[in-house]
Write a protein that holds these residues in place. Structure first.
Motif, PDB file in Angstrom:
ATOM      1  N   GLU A 676       0.946  -1.121  -0.172  1.00  0.00           N
ATOM      2  CA  GLU A 676      -0.254  -0.451  -0.287  1.00  0.00           C
ATOM      3  C   GLU A 676       1.128   1.283   0.324  1.00  0.00           C
ATOM      4  OE1 GLU A 676      -3.613   0.186  -0.636  1.00  0.00           O
ATOM      5  OE2 GLU A 676      -3.200  -1.878  -1.141  1.00  0.00           O
ATOM      6  N   VAL A 677       1.612   0.859   1.052  1.00  0.00           N
ATOM      7  CA  VAL A 677       2.533   2.505   0.286  1.00  0.00           C
ATOM      8  C   VAL A 677       3.187   2.504  -0.807  1.00  0.00           C
ATOM      9  CG1 VAL A 677       4.925   3.309   1.163  1.00  0.00           C
ATOM     10  CG2 VAL A 677       4.052   1.485   2.699  1.00  0.00           C
ATOM     11  N   GLY A 678       3.193   1.344  -1.865  1.00  0.00           N
ATOM     12  CA  GLY A 678       3.786   1.855  -3.127  1.00  0.00           C
ATOM     13  C   GLY A 678       2.476   3.274  -4.282  1.00  0.00           C
ATOM     14  N   TYR A 679       0.855   3.104  -3.012  1.00  0.00           N
ATOM     15  CA  TYR A 679      -0.265   3.625  -4.152  1.00  0.00           C
ATOM     16  C   TYR A 679       0.230   4.940  -3.060  1.00  0.00           C
ATOM     17  CZ  TYR A 679      -1.280  -0.894  -6.165  1.00  0.00           C
ATOM     18  OH  TYR A 679      -1.299  -1.858  -6.895  1.00  0.00           O
ATOM     19  N   VAL A 680       0.330   5.408  -2.265  1.00  0.00           N
ATOM     20  CA  VAL A 680       0.226   6.151  -1.122  1.00  0.00           C
ATOM     21  C   VAL A 680       1.404   7.466  -1.779  1.00  0.00           C
ATOM     22  CG1 VAL A 680      -0.766   7.193   0.820  1.00  0.00           C
ATOM     23  CG2 VAL A 680      -1.555   4.516   0.262  1.00  0.00           C
ATOM     24  N   LYS A 681       2.348   6.906  -1.081  1.00  0.00           N
ATOM     25  CA  LYS A 681       3.357   8.034  -1.260  1.00  0.00           C
ATOM     26  C   LYS A 681       4.852   7.045  -1.302  1.00  0.00           C
ATOM     27  CE  LYS A 681       5.284   7.836   3.375  1.00  0.00           C
ATOM     28  NZ  LYS A 681       4.574   8.033   5.374  1.00  0.00           N
ATOM     29  N   PRO A 682       5.112   6.792  -2.886  1.00  0.00           N
ATOM     30  CA  PRO A 682       6.201   6.028  -2.911  1.00  0.00           C
ATOM     31  C   PRO A 682       7.319   6.373  -2.588  1.00  0.00           C
ATOM     32  CG  PRO A 682       4.860   7.080  -4.972  1.00  0.00           C
ATOM     33  CD  PRO A 682       4.373   7.226  -3.264  1.00  0.00           C
ATOM     34  N   PRO A 683       8.067   5.137  -2.904  1.00  0.00           N
ATOM     35  CA  PRO A 683       9.497   5.761  -1.899  1.00  0.00           C
ATOM     36  C   PRO A 683      10.503   6.455  -3.089  1.00  0.00           C
ATOM     37  CG  PRO A 683       9.427   4.017  -1.593  1.00  0.00           C
ATOM     38  CD  PRO A 683       7.590   4.358  -2.209  1.00  0.00           C
ATOM     39  N   LYS A 684      11.352   7.513  -2.325  1.00  0.00           N
ATOM     40  CA  LYS A 684      11.881   8.372  -3.489  1.00  0.00           C
ATOM     41  C   LYS A 684      13.272   7.846  -2.915  1.00  0.00           C
ATOM     42  CE  LYS A 684       9.240  11.864  -4.753  1.00  0.00           C
ATOM     43  NZ  LYS A 684       8.347  13.704  -5.043  1.00  0.00           N
ATOM     44  N   ALA A 685      14.622   7.255  -4.020  1.00  0.00           N
ATOM     45  CA  ALA A 685      15.863   8.050  -3.577  1.00  0.00           C
ATOM     46  C   ALA A 685      16.699   8.984  -3.375  1.00  0.00           C
ATOM     47  CB  ALA A 685      16.315   7.035  -4.015  1.00  0.00           C
ATOM     48  N   ASP A 686      16.858   9.568  -2.284  1.00  0.00           N
ATOM     49  CA  ASP A 686      17.135  10.975  -1.953  1.00  0.00           C
ATOM     50  C   ASP A 686      17.991  11.073  -0.787  1.00  0.00           C
ATOM     51  OD1 ASP A 686      15.621  10.070   0.514  1.00  0.00           O
ATOM     52  OD2 ASP A 686      13.722  11.335  -0.203  1.00  0.00           O
ATOM     53  N   SER A 687      18.639  10.048  -0.354  1.00  0.00           N
ATOM     54  CA  SER A 687      20.389  10.033   0.301  1.00  0.00           C
ATOM     55  C   SER A 687      21.400   9.757   0.141  1.00  0.00           C
ATOM     56  CB  SER A 687      19.520   8.931   1.814  1.00  0.00           C
ATOM     57  OG  SER A 687      20.257   8.894   2.587  1.00  0.00           O
ATOM     58  N   GLY A 688      22.476   9.878  -0.285  1.00  0.00           N
ATOM     59  CA  GLY A 688      23.467   9.575  -0.423  1.00  0.00           C
ATOM     60  C   GLY A 688      23.889   8.704   0.996  1.00  0.00           C
ATOM     61  N   GLU A 689      23.573   8.308   1.596  1.00  0.00           N
ATOM     62  CA  GLU A 689      24.741   7.257   2.365  1.00  0.00           C
ATOM     63  C   GLU A 689      23.557   6.177   1.666  1.00  0.00           C
ATOM     64  OE1 GLU A 689      23.199   6.101   6.799  1.00  0.00           O
ATOM     65  OE2 GLU A 689      24.868   8.046   6.848  1.00  0.00           O
ATOM     66  N   SER A 690      22.305   6.390   2.037  1.00  0.00           N
ATOM     67  CA  SER A 690      21.933   5.378   0.938  1.00  0.00           C
ATOM     68  C   SER A 690      22.750   3.871   0.381  1.00  0.00           C
ATOM     69  CB  SER A 690      20.278   5.066   0.441  1.00  0.00           C
ATOM     70  OG  SER A 690      19.727   6.339   1.712  1.00  0.00           O
ATOM     71  N   TYR A 691      22.962   5.183  -0.724  1.00  0.00           N
ATOM     72  CA  TYR A 691      23.746   3.850  -2.272  1.00  0.00           C
ATOM     73  C   TYR A 691      24.838   3.540  -1.218  1.00  0.00           C
ATOM     74  CZ  TYR A 691      20.631   6.659  -5.369  1.00  0.00           C
ATOM     75  OH  TYR A 691      20.038   7.181  -6.359  1.00  0.00           O
ATOM     76  N   ALA A 692      25.111   4.053  -0.309  1.00  0.00           N
ATOM     77  CA  ALA A 692      26.681   3.765   0.910  1.00  0.00           C
ATOM     78  C   ALA A 692      26.360   1.949   1.254  1.00  0.00           C
ATOM     79  CB  ALA A 692      27.411   4.549   1.387  1.00  0.00           C
ATOM     80  N   ARG A 693      25.356   2.905   1.400  1.00  0.00           N
ATOM     81  CA  ARG A 693      24.697   1.110   2.061  1.00  0.00           C
ATOM     82  C   ARG A 693      24.283  -0.132   0.867  1.00  0.00           C
ATOM     83  NH1 ARG A 693      22.485   1.837   6.931  1.00  0.00           N
ATOM     84  NH2 ARG A 693      22.063   4.312   8.014  1.00  0.00           N
ATOM     85  N   LEU A 694      23.510   0.695  -0.179  1.00  0.00           N
ATOM     86  CA  LEU A 694      23.308  -0.563  -1.806  1.00  0.00           C
ATOM     87  C   LEU A 694      24.865  -1.095  -1.904  1.00  0.00           C
ATOM     88  CD1 LEU A 694      22.100  -2.109  -3.729  1.00  0.00           C
ATOM     89  CD2 LEU A 694      22.100   0.184  -4.630  1.00  0.00           C
ATOM     90  N   ARG A 695      26.208  -0.155  -1.631  1.00  0.00           N
ATOM     91  CA  ARG A 695      27.295  -1.083  -2.407  1.00  0.00           C
ATOM     92  C   ARG A 695      27.488  -1.771  -1.522  1.00  0.00           C
ATOM     93  NH1 ARG A 695      27.949   4.854  -3.379  1.00  0.00           N
ATOM     94  NH2 ARG A 695      28.987   5.349  -1.844  1.00  0.00           N
ATOM     95  N   HIS A 696      27.892  -1.197   0.242  1.00  0.00           N
ATOM     96  CA  HIS A 696      27.602  -2.782   1.091  1.00  0.00           C
ATOM     97  C   HIS A 696      26.987  -3.924   0.529  1.00  0.00           C
ATOM     98  CE1 HIS A 696      29.953  -0.664   4.480  1.00  0.00           C
ATOM     99  NE2 HIS A 696      29.379   0.019   4.766  1.00  0.00           N
ATOM    100  N   ALA A 697      25.880  -3.936   0.673  1.00  0.00           N
ATOM    101  CA  ALA A 697      24.958  -4.928   0.469  1.00  0.00           C
ATOM    102  C   ALA A 697      25.137  -5.932  -0.747  1.00  0.00           C
ATOM    103  CB  ALA A 697      23.537  -4.808   0.558  1.00  0.00           C
ATOM    104  N   LEU A 698      25.814  -4.891  -1.337  1.00  0.00           N
ATOM    105  CA  LEU A 698      25.845  -5.669  -3.686  1.00  0.00           C
ATOM    106  C   LEU A 698      27.565  -6.656  -2.859  1.00  0.00           C
ATOM    107  CD1 LEU A 698      24.949  -3.180  -5.861  1.00  0.00           C
ATOM    108  CD2 LEU A 698      24.303  -5.621  -5.761  1.00  0.00           C
TER     109      LEU A 698
END
Length: 844
Positions: A676-698
């Motif tokens: 339901e979150v996707g319909y009501v308030k879809p997320p946005k990639a708006d934090s530089g730190e989030s890309y660092a977290r993604l680099r960790h996981a990959l």
């Protein structure tokens, strides 16, 4: 055409065999003198089956279940390699023999006496081998076993690692009177009755003692029918289910002996092996796993910490598997070394990319055909992606630039033209854009292209060294499928005897429940239907040259079907190609449940969702610890072994996007359902730190065992809530932002690093640093030595790690940056790791 032979079969009559690399030869195998069975690592060859492909198929009627396992029979004894079994002292455990062989009522399996071993109680009960482990036993054992079937007999070794029992005491103190309570979780198939809680002493606290394997588990309490998280456990999963999280560490000790491949020659392999405290090893298991499916003990000598194993006479296509144990009970991760051509592809070498075709790239707008239903929302509609778009990205080198060497395509079947309304609230309308509503098993969806184009896609991928996996749906069809009209008896009824509709009763009726009223579930106890589906699977492979299947809804399909699929394809396809198809499944269960569907007579691996459940809190939300992640990784290494090829992931089409968790958009404080979150308030990639977290996981999934998966868009950081928001349209080139382009380049670098370094795919792995915010492990494969370090803290961290003996003295370079560092003569490595950064050091 790409991989080494992976299976073998011995009949008990004179037959003419074509053996890879050999001329046709007559072989007499009466009596069969070499047999392999069950756990000792067993690989089988799909090429040599003399029985008719549909021998045993009878009239279209449900048969007894044991008979269905032999619908596609193997004459003689047919077995394959499997991992060592980690079991608990004092308990009985069962082995489903259908994973490894055709067990019939005359099959006998008995233990043999041999110095240094013991003879546990064993009995064959139907297709199950039941083994009783004495309470006083613990340690590492290669048990000699006799197998008799159909007049053939032989000897093999069953490897057991016996641990003392680990139990968890669950407690719940309700605020109001309770009539019934239980613990349900990943460890018992989410059964609401398997682990009842009791208040025997009437103190108001309901309790249950449950045996648990080491690793991470998810669970809830079932209180008078209501499913609730454990109020006494603050660790909750980040997904929409909000399950309680629990980690059980491996045994009573954190020791883990080292086991490192050092060098090899024609007759022997030298490994460095020892305990962390420098004491001599307690137990060593060394088995030669031969290409014909047999195994034998390998001779070895030990001088200080150098273990030399004799491999003379092993033969091409064989493997050496070694496990060691120290005196504290610590067990090394298994090491498995191919004794053939190391340049030949195996699925351990795969980097897999999943393209959801409708959302990937629109290469031919002329075939666009949305439903145009006025009630359907855009995320639920056909968007126009097709095979022509996929072909352009193969040809322009997009996947090659990512280091991808295997493509998984969403189902290409014809799907319905209309929108259909979901029965569950809020009862939205959906199209079949995803491909999982097949209306014809032999037609390609006209919105995607045609068979000629699909063949062109496969040929173009093969020309670039990329294998192709098709997504197969065997659980259900759409109601528009001709089967529904012509063979209604091929389906499970929707209405239950008690009058309820059998809709999404996943645990109560796992093999017959319907996904929706317009998606009838196939009754795979019908032999004629099974044969129809097996023929269809063969047809897709022969028509296109595809290299295997991703298999949908595995746990909702009876086990006998997966045995029939593997054995049928082994006879009809693998024998001709002289290579093993990769069959990978999707099953949301714990590791034990996952492995019930894996084996030489079933699948090659499954999605590693238990590890995913530790990756998201460790890297995306940051709330999870590296200690829990390491425990989950070790638990998978034990459960799967080196013989299995699990698919490691940070997301797929059924999970919210990693970036939505990393950005803090999920879980939502007010909207419980991630969809339901996707319909009501879809997320946005708006934090530089989030890309660092993604680099960790990959970085993590690209530097551990298994085949890492890139879910389309994850390579640059696409975000999205639950289905369908996690299936947004793919973007390329100038459609990407600056940070997304940097992320894309980083992912491509990881793919190339993994491809260039066998240590990351095959090597030993040992944790060398485990602190708050810091985590490191060493990987070693002969001369290829790697050190992977994660710093998820907001500060630069100076690390000093003892990495000997995994990494020898010398200079090392960070493959993800510019820095160099040194392992000194005492075996210590020092460097500074920047905030929120991962590094991969390789010996210069």
């Amino acid at each position: 055409m790409f991989s080494r032979p992976a299976t073998a079969f011995f009949d008990i009559i004179p037959i003419i065999m074509t053996v890879p690399g050999k001329k046709n030869c007559a072989i007499l195998a009466t009596p069969l003198t070499i047999i392999a069975v069950m756990f000792p690592a067993i690989l089988i060859c799909p090429f040599l089956v003399s029985a008719p492909l549909w021998a045993g198929a009878q009239a279209d009627a449900a048969a007894d279940e044991d008979g269905l396992y032999r619908l596609i029979p193997d004459k003689g004894v047919y077995l394959g390699w499997m991992p060592a079994a980690y079991v608990t002292a004092g308990e009985k455990f069962s082995v489903d023999l259908s994973r490894f062989m055709d067990a019939d009522p005359g099959t006998k399996i008995t233990p043999l006496d041999e110095p240094g071993s013991f003879a546990p109680g064993m009995s064959v009960n139907g297709r199950f081998l039941e083994i009783s482990v004495p309470e006083e036993r613990s340690g590492l054992f290669d048990l000699p076993v006799s197998v008799q079937k159909g007049g053939a007999a032989g000897k093999t070794y069953l490897t057991l690692v016996i641990n003392r029992i680990t139990r968890r005491q669950f407690a719940y103190k309700p605020r109001k009177p309770v009539k019934k309570a239980a613990v349900a979780g990943s460890f018992n198939g989410w059964s609401g009755t398997a682990a009842p809680m009791n208040d025997d002493d009437n103190d108001g606290v309901w309790e249950a003692s449950v045996p648990l394997d080491p690793g991470n588990h998810t669970y809830k309490f079932v209180v008078d029918g209501e499913w609730i998280p454990d109020p006494g456990n603050p660790d909750i999963s980040a997904d929409q289910y909000r399950n309680s999280l629990l980690t059980i560490e491996a045994g009573t000790t954190r020791t883990r002996p080292y086991l490192i491949p050092e060098r090899r020659d024609r007759n022997g392999i030298v490994l460095r092996a020892g305990a962390e405290n420098g004491e001599p090893l307690h137990k060593i298991s060394a088995l030669i796993q031969k290409a014909d499916g047999s195994n034998r003990k390998a001779g070895f000598t030990m001088e200080k910490d150098l273990l030399r194993v004799d491999i003379a006479g092993a033969g091409a296509g064989s493997y050496l598997r070694v496990i060691v144990m120290d005196r504290e009970g610590g067990v090394s991760a298994p090491l498995r070394i191919p004794l053939g051509d190391p340049a030949v592809f195996s699925w351990n070498d795969a980097v897999i990319y999943f393209a959801l075709l409708d959302r990937f790239k629109n290469g031919d707008p002329g075939n666009d055909a949305p439903t145009k239903d006025p009630d359907i929302l855009y995320p639920n509609e056909y968007h126009g992606g097709d095979l022509a778009g996929l072909l352009t990205k193969i040809e322009d080198g997009y996947f090659t630039s990512l280091g991808v060497n295997a493509l998984w395509l969403s189902p290409v079947y014809q799907n319905p033209d209309k929108a259909f309304r979901e029965y569950a609230e809020p009862r939205r309308y959906f199209s079949g854009y995803h491909g999982y509503w097949p209306t014809d098993f032999k037609k390609i969806d006209r919105r995607l292209g045609d068979m000629a184009l699909l063949k062109k896609v496969v040929a173009a991928a093969h020309g670039r060294g990329i294998r192709v996996l098709f997504d197969m749906v065997f659980n259900h069809t759409h109601a528009d499928h001709p089967y529904w009209r012509e063979h209604p008896d091929w389906y499970a009824p929707l209405r239950l005897p008690d009058g309820r509709e059998n809709l999404r009763l996943w645990n109560e009726y796992p093999f017959t429940t319907w996904f929706d009223r317009f998606l009838p579930t196939l009754d795979l106890d019908r032999q004629a239907l099974v044969m129809e589906l097996l023929e269809n699977a063969k047809w897709w492979l022969e028509e296109t040259g595809a290299d295997g299947f991703r298999l949908d809804a595995v746990k909702h399909i009876r086990h006998h079907f997966w045995c029939s699929l593997r054995k049928y394809l082994r006879a009809a396809v693998e024998r001709k190609r002289k290579e093993r198809l990769y069959l990978v499944g999707e099953t949301f269960l714990d590791r034990k449940g996952i492995m019930e569907f894996v084996g030489p007579d079933k699948l090659d691996g499954q999605f590693d969702f238990p590890l995913y459940d530790a990756v998201i809190p460790a890297f995306a939300s940051g709330a999870g610890s590296f200690r829990d992640l390491d425990a989950a990784l070790e638990a998978g290494e034990r459960a799967y072994g080196k013989e299995t090829v699990p698919l490691t992931l940070i997301g797929n089409q059924d999970k919210a996007r990693f970036m939505a968790y990393a950005d803090g958009d999920l879980p939502d404080a007010k909207i419980a359902d991630d969809r339901e979150v996707g319909y009501v308030k879809p997320p946005k990639a708006d934090s530089g730190e989030s890309y660092a977290r993604l680099r960790h996981a990959l970085t993590f999934i690209f530097t551990i065992d298994g085949a890492p998966l890139i879910y389309y868009g994850d390579e640059y950081g696409m975000t999205g809530a639950g289905d369908p928001d996690n299936r947004r349209d793919m973007r390329f080139g100038d459609e990407l932002s600056g940070p997304e382009k940097e992320m894309l380049a980083f992912t491509g670098g990881l793919g190339r690093i993994r491809g260039a370094h066998p240590a990351l795919r095959l090597g030993s792995r040992r944790t060398v640093l485990l602190e708050s915010g810091l985590y490191a492990y060493a990987r070693a494969w002969f001369d290829d030595r790697m050190l992977v370090i994660f710093n998820k803290s907001p500060l630069a961290r100076k690390v000093s790690i003892r990495v000997s003996p995994d990494l020898p003295a010398g200079r090392y370079r960070n493959l993800l940056g510019e820095q160099e560092a040194e392992v000194d003569a005492d075996g210590f490595f020092e460097t500074t790791v920047l905030p929120m950064t991962s590094v991969i050091f390789s010996k210069v």
